[in-house]
Scaffold this motif. Structure first.
Motif, mmCIF file in Angstrom:
data_model
loop_
_atom_site.group_PDB
_atom_site.id
_atom_site.type_symbol
_atom_site.label_atom_id
_atom_site.label_comp_id
_atom_site.label_asym_id
_atom_site.label_seq_id
_atom_site.Cartn_x
_atom_site.Cartn_y
_atom_site.Cartn_z
ATOM 1 N N GLN A 66 0.840 -1.193 0.000
ATOM 2 C CA GLN A 66 0.000 0.000 0.000
ATOM 3 C C GLN A 66 0.876 1.244 0.000
ATOM 4 O OE1 GLN A 66 -2.253 0.054 3.632
ATOM 5 N NE2 GLN A 66 -0.452 0.088 4.921
ATOM 6 N N ASP A 67 0.307 2.344 -0.438
ATOM 7 C CA ASP A 67 0.976 3.645 -0.359
ATOM 8 C C ASP A 67 0.510 4.354 0.904
ATOM 9 O OD1 ASP A 67 2.329 3.332 -2.771
ATOM 10 O OD2 ASP A 67 0.597 4.050 -3.921
ATOM 11 N N VAL A 68 1.450 4.841 1.700
ATOM 12 C CA VAL A 68 1.100 5.519 2.948
ATOM 13 C C VAL A 68 1.677 6.928 2.935
ATOM 14 C CG1 VAL A 68 0.953 3.390 4.280
ATOM 15 C CG2 VAL A 68 3.130 4.573 4.119
ATOM 16 N N ARG A 69 0.941 7.848 3.520
ATOM 17 C CA ARG A 69 1.392 9.232 3.661
ATOM 18 C C ARG A 69 1.607 9.490 5.147
ATOM 19 N NH1 ARG A 69 -2.487 11.360 1.404
ATOM 20 N NH2 ARG A 69 -1.615 11.612 -0.691
ATOM 21 N N GLN A 70 2.861 9.656 5.537
ATOM 22 C CA GLN A 70 3.178 9.787 6.946
ATOM 23 C C GLN A 70 4.081 10.989 7.177
ATOM 24 O OE1 GLN A 70 4.780 5.804 7.443
ATOM 25 N NE2 GLN A 70 2.968 5.176 8.570
ATOM 26 N N VAL A 156 0.775 0.623 17.400
ATOM 27 C CA VAL A 156 2.223 0.484 17.238
ATOM 28 C C VAL A 156 2.513 -0.722 16.351
ATOM 29 C CG1 VAL A 156 4.403 0.094 18.468
ATOM 30 C CG2 VAL A 156 2.635 1.565 19.472
ATOM 31 N N PRO A 157 3.438 -0.587 15.385
ATOM 32 C CA PRO A 157 3.697 -1.679 14.440
ATOM 33 C C PRO A 157 4.632 -2.747 15.021
ATOM 34 C CG PRO A 157 5.094 0.179 13.895
ATOM 35 C CD PRO A 157 4.231 0.622 15.057
ATOM 36 N N ALA A 217 8.527 -3.116 15.582
ATOM 37 C CA ALA A 217 8.938 -2.643 14.260
ATOM 38 C C ALA A 217 9.118 -1.134 14.213
ATOM 39 C CB ALA A 217 7.920 -3.087 13.211
ATOM 40 N N ALA A 218 9.369 -0.504 15.349
ATOM 41 C CA ALA A 218 9.586 0.939 15.400
ATOM 42 C C ALA A 218 10.600 1.235 16.497
ATOM 43 C CB ALA A 218 8.278 1.684 15.663
ATOM 44 N N THR A 219 11.228 2.398 16.408
ATOM 45 C CA THR A 219 12.254 2.780 17.383
ATOM 46 C C THR A 219 11.889 4.042 18.146
ATOM 47 O OG1 THR A 219 13.439 4.000 15.644
ATOM 48 C CG2 THR A 219 14.092 1.702 16.021
ATOM 49 N N GLU A 251 1.239 4.234 13.831
ATOM 50 C CA GLU A 251 2.658 4.506 13.583
ATOM 51 C C GLU A 251 3.150 3.615 12.455
ATOM 52 O OE1 GLU A 251 6.954 4.658 15.939
ATOM 53 O OE2 GLU A 251 5.253 3.600 16.812
ATOM 54 N N GLY A 252 3.955 4.176 11.576
ATOM 55 C CA GLY A 252 4.545 3.386 10.503
ATOM 56 C C GLY A 252 5.769 2.623 10.990
#
Length: 362
Positions: A66-70, A156-157, A217-219, A251-252
């Motif tokens: 998918q395309d995401v805008r973040q 949260v991913p 999957a996030a920091t 969150e991406g």
């Protein structure tokens, strides 16, 4: 996961619906209309796994992308979403002011989601109760947190990994035994038991299938915080529906798939070593060689619910996170210099009083 995908107009008044953790339904705060989350129920298909090697080779089916805008926070590096009508906000992870500007990115779609079960009010109470149990927290921060500033609901991913492992090992099994020995103590001869270990060479094989090894999957949040929110009951995971994100932010992921699997392998290796030690048996174990073959690796991108508060107090940011299912709380432990100083003075005064009474008794 672009912002319009998370907005669902009410059929009665046109206002935006939001997902209600208390009801498990979409709620309109304007007119009170309720709608179920479409496609949920016992007819939901099991969550499908994706092939890890295909993802590394950029060969996943287009339907899985998918395309995401973040927007990316310049301070903590978190990537999260703003709706099209919002052009500036505070980062929910560190309270840094941010403005829009991040472009569209190609990402792997979420496969599963654990919807929020705690409301914002319940999460806020859990956080303030936790703060209230910290004796040396500044009163000002406790009061500031209790004033009712809203918490942010963030999905949260995470990555989950499945893998089949087969391991071969060689090492030694230690068996404790005792030998009698005569020693001289204080001029007398005594018999004592000396503990020793007899090592026997061993080799063997162990196998284990790993299911849903969970990797952040996030920091943006310290791992010690998110680890402290565990356990997550992944058996209650539902297939991803954008309706669950209505009224919340997502969150991406910033930890790529390959890095995530390397973290999962470290978790697997610890479990495999434990299996080998158990297989060796005896009183002590030694592993000299351990080789593991990993096959049939699959993964999922999933979203887990976290209530988040970030407060700036006297020039410092304090972050608190609440598990959106269980209510477990973790955060930066604030310290009050005045409270610590008073405690030290009282401690010294108490010690001096005890010393004075002891001197009088003598």
């Amino acid at each position: 996961m672009t912002a319009p995908d998370h907005r669902f107009p009410c059929d009665q008044c046109g206002a935006d619906l939001r997902f209600s953790p208390e009801d498990g339904r979409l709620i309109c705060d304007h007119c009170g209309h309720e709608e179920p989350v479409e496609g949920t129920g016992p007819w939901d298909a099991p969550l499908a796994e994706l092939d890890y090697r295909a993802a590394l080779d950029a060969a996943l089916p287009g339907a899985e992308m998918q395309d995401v805008r973040q927007i990316k926070c310049p301070n903590c590096g978190a990537e999260f979403e703003l709706d099209e009508a919002t052009h500036a906000a505070e980062c929910p992870f560190c309270a840094t002011p941010v403005v829009t500007g991040t472009g569209v990115q190609r990402r792997i779609k979420p496969k599963g989601v654990l919807p929020f079960a705690l409301s914002e009010a319940e999460a806020h109470k859990a956080m303030t109760d936790w703060l209230g149990r910290l004796w040396f927290a500044p009163n000002g921060l406790q009061a500031y947190a209790r004033k009712g500033r809203r918490m942010e609901g963030i999905y949260v991913p995470y990555w989950t990994f499945d893998a089949d492992t087969k391991s071969q090992y060689s090492g030694a099994r230690g068996t404790i035994y005792h030998e009698s020995r005569r020693v001289i103590r204080e001029g007398r001869s005594e018999t004592v038991q000396i503990q020793k270990i007899r090592w026997t060479p061993v080799s063997g094989r162990v196998a284990r299938f790993f299911d849903d090894v969970l990797v952040l999957a996030a920091t943006s949040l310290p791992k010690r915080y998110t680890d402290a929110l565990e356990p997550w009951d992944l058996s209650l995971m539902l297939p991803y529906r954008p309706q669950y994100l209505a009224g919340f932010r997502a969150e991406g992921y910033t930890v790529d798939l390959e890095t995530g699997f390397a973290e999962a392998r470290r978790t697997m290796d610890r479990v495999i070593r434990r299996d080998v030690m158990f297989d060796i048996g005896g009183d002590s174990q030694r592993i000299d060689r351990l080789e593991t073959q990993v096959s049939a690796v699959t993964f999922k991108h999933v979203l887990l619910p976290v209530w988040l508060a970030a407060y700036r107090y006297r020039g410092k940011t304090y972050r608190f996170v609440v598990n959106g299912r269980s209510g477990r709380v973790r955060g930066e432990r604030p310290w009050s210099a005045w409270k610590i100083a008073i405690a030290v003075v009282l401690g010294l005064a108490l010690a001096a009083g005890i010393g004075y009474l002891a001197a009088l008794q003598q």
